[in-house]
Write an enzyme that holds these catalytic residues in place. Sequence first.
Site, PDB file in Angstrom:
ATOM      1  CB  THR B  95      32.077  -7.121 -34.393  1.00  9.06           C
ATOM      2  OG1 THR B  95      30.982  -6.259 -34.693  1.00  9.06           O
ATOM      3  CG2 THR B  95      31.096  -8.391 -33.928  1.00  9.06           C
ATOM      4  CE  LYS B 170      28.201  -6.667 -34.035  1.00  9.46           C
ATOM      5  NZ  LYS B 170      27.085  -6.540 -34.651  1.00  9.46           N
TER       6      LYS B 170
END
Lengths: 292, 292, 292, 292
Positions: B95, B170
Amino acid sequence: MDVGFLGLGIMGKAMALNLLRSGFRVTVWNRTLSKCQGLVEHGASMGETPAAVVSKSKYTIAMLADPNAALSVVFEKGGVLEQICEGKGYIDMSTVDADTSLKINEAITNKGGKFLEAPVSGSKKPAEDGQLIILAAGEKELYDAAIPAFDVLGKKSFFLGSVGNGANMKLVVNMVMGSMMNAFSEGLSLAGSSGLSQQTFLDDLGAIANPMFKLKGPAMIQSSYPPAFPLKHQQKDMRLALALGDENAVSMPVAAAANEAFKKARSLGLGDLDFSAVHEIVKVTGSSGEAK
Amino acid sequence: MDVGFLGLGIMGKAMALNLLRSGFRVTVWNRTLSKCQGLVEHGASMGETPAAVVSKSKYTIAMLADPNAALSVVFEKGGVLEQICEGKGYIDMSTVDADTSLKINEAITNKGGKFLEAPVSGSKKPAEDGQLIILAAGEKELYDAAIPAFDVLGKKSFFLGSVGNGANMKLVVNMVMGSMMNAFSEGLSLAGSSGLSQQTFLDDLGAIANPMFKLKGPAMIQSSYPPAFPLKHQQKDMRLALALGDENAVSMPVAAAANEAFKKARSLGLGDLDFSAVHEIVKVTGSSGEAK
Amino acid sequence: MDVGFLGLGIMGKAMALNLLRSGFRVTVWNRTLSKCQGLVEHGASMGETPAAVVSKSKYTIAMLADPNAALSVVFEKGGVLEQICEGKGYIDMSTVDADTSLKINEAITNKGGKFLEAPVSGSKKPAEDGQLIILAAGEKELYDAAIPAFDVLGKKSFFLGSVGNGANMKLVVNMVMGSMMNAFSEGLSLAGSSGLSQQTFLDDLGAIANPMFKLKGPAMIQSSYPPAFPLKHQQKDMRLALALGDENAVSMPVAAAANEAFKKARSLGLGDLDFSAVHEIVKVTGSSGEAK
Amino acid sequence: MDVGFLGLGIMGKAMALNLLRSGFRVTVWNRTLSKCQGLVEHGASMGETPAAVVSKSKYTIAMLADPNAALSVVFEKGGVLEQICEGKGYIDMSTVDADTSLKINEAITNKGGKFLEAPVSGSKKPAEDGQLIILAAGEKELYDAAIPAFDVLGKKSFFLGSVGNGANMKLVVNMVMGSMMNAFSEGLSLAGSSGLSQQTFLDDLGAIANPMFKLKGPAMIQSSYPPAFPLKHQQKDMRLALALGDENAVSMPVAAAANEAFKKARSLGLGDLDFSAVHEIVKVTGSSGEAK
């Protein structure tokens, strides 16, 4: 078991029908009496007035449009109060505020009757399928007596204590629902404005996916807001929930921000659309908003 | 199929193991090489450096802690760049922010390699169960080639277009998640302060029930916030999402209010707890807040 | 000119004294009659009841603590209503809500009397100096008759139209004041946390400098909040102003955010301090809030 | 005293003229050299480049449009850096962010020169009248040396410590200004929607009255927003101030709400109007917003 049923709107009709199908003997009443006909064909009796229904029933269930209707059916001539008495119960499943519930409760119990407020979560489809969630509060004995009916009408019922708690619990849930709708609309808007697929966003919610987003999301992308729960009612519930928070000094900045967004939508004339129409004021419509 | 795998933390280890079990030939590397041992016992090869892994693999997957780790593994001595070349692919499932992805993408494609960012939704358990949601963006050809691996690692994968879209998607999802957590905490607090049962509130969410509320709610009632997703990371994601909104002139008052609440929690030293610890600043602790 | 004066608290006493000094013949009453003594020494007459005062006066001014006091003085035994009649006027300068004003107005006018609500801006010092700002609404003829008294009591008076407008105008001003206090507290906090001098911030406000910041700022830096306008009253006014906005569908997100901050302060037991005590919940107290 | 002056826009021209009138010997430069003519007529010398100005001056003041202009004048060919050296000072009075100031500071001091950032509060009129407020930070010795010039240019100057503090102080003040503008707009809107006179509201602000409300209010009532400080710049400052707060974990919900309102205005294409144009999105325009 003899039960009464007052109010045969979309919800009430479906609920009364379910009771009949499960073997209850049901006496029905509706302000427009002709609406009773459908139920009578399925075996219901008909009462000419709310009082007439109460006189024939061990307990009487009401499912009415709003607080005013809920009050009229009890207090007006031919109303519930004229026949309620010791040994009889009255269960109001309408969505009303705590004050209305408390007023009805006082009148019923003064006559020796038992009272239960029992608002529900769920709209037309769950009503038809007997899948409502029932938030009852008031006289525990009446709650216990009504469980066979509640088992027919809903998939779950809760007893929440004293009268007013049912109304308040519904406010709390609706407040969270309203904040979530705004959060969701902001996410949809940000996805769209950032060049991401809004549909993929819907598919990608993982642990925060829930039936409301699933149901409303695709329509919102299409700017379609068919009224299931009108925005003006959602905003009213947020206002009342914030007022409840004020009484108890609960600071709720996210709900407050969501409330102001609903209010903005109301000021633009969107109050009669579904509450998802708040998306109209969240989504970016201009073309000149680039950062400078 | 020969694939490389860089980074054997909680997530990476589980993912590499799933690939091995599904018949992939996997060459692994981890900064602390001893962590490779467990995978070697299940049939993995080991590379001494990221470059060594890339040289042996058709494509290499990375699952690293943060942007800095993601950059190091590519750019440092012995890094991915030394061996990436035409015909090879690099898939970063860490991420990271869009800028980091773009920087890596540029370096890889300058060498003739193909790049895909592919951050995931889901943490330890879904990683172990191969139930992640994969948000891929970049080189479509590499995405297609990696589908067999993605089918092992996740229950769903999406191709979102150009590099940066995975990172941004995200952010959007996490922003909605953060607003929802605040909305939920406010609801819990209001229920508690209004004399309602918080447990019944949890049971009563109907159409807004979702796995996150179900998982975190009972712990929040107990004021327990075991860190799954640290509050300081959630707040950082909200900040970045709001910055993304700023670039595109998307006004998001609910997310902004939620961000300020997380910031308040951070200022009180709660940043390392789970992001549900925002409940600590929402719930009413005083005893003198009656309305006057 | 014969005028009555009911209520000799901090404000009322100063106001009645100013009228005496300017040559008005004043009959005074206070619930604790002994408080009339100071005024009698300056030439006032005393009435045993509000009714007695009204009977002797062309018009009677009231300056009472709150809505309950304002209602009692009119409706109770020996109250204003017993002697009000055609040809007499009643001017309530207390700060009350529009509903209270309307109730008093109805009762007075039903007896043939004339009514004016006339809440003021300003507290002890401006009252003593005859520098109040007077927001009058109701019977224009009575307003015109009272101008000589208003000229003594205040530096400016406005006639705002029908009863309720005075109360509402005060709410609007107080709402802006509450939002400004929060904005100011945020600025002070940000200056302090960013290593800037808070005192220089105060000196540097340029076009946004105003008497409130100048008066409260130095004390706030010292975390000192001697109650001039209690926080719980400020929060109540914000709540009422937001409710007024709700009626008219005015979306006010900044006022809503400020209201939630005051509510948080109330929940921590700060309601009896000055409303500048909201600074306690804005300023950063922790030491572990660095960005990660 | 020989001083240089770079940048003869609206502000710079007025400032350089004031210096000349007070007896300073001023060498001026402007990117469009023809703009120097007016100053030369009042006794100024002209430099062909920034470097030429610096070479002739003990210290040089710059008043430029934005960070890019501020950087160019220093770093480009013929720029300040070519002639700055020990014994010379450079004072940038432009409004730039802390990072830009720090970059310029580093370059100047590496050459042995002294640097001061000195942004100002106040626009055209105060510049002409020598009534600016000057927020200086950097080399204290240079500040002391420049005091005679600052006394001509402004009514007050502050020395705020290390470079960056001047820029940050300006952000903090502008943030409070932006929140106040929103609070004010909400008050105006509520007054209007509640049937109160907006003009009376303006007259009635008492302790919160301030020059900004007085200046902008009457125009806002007329929906007129002639650009003095463009909304997009105000919103940028709020974003930067919130970012500064984020670094230091200062939760500022009112500023955050105000920022989202400005962002909404920007998304509707109002970015080039005065920042008071946020009123366009606050005021109620619909006619169907009655509460139900």
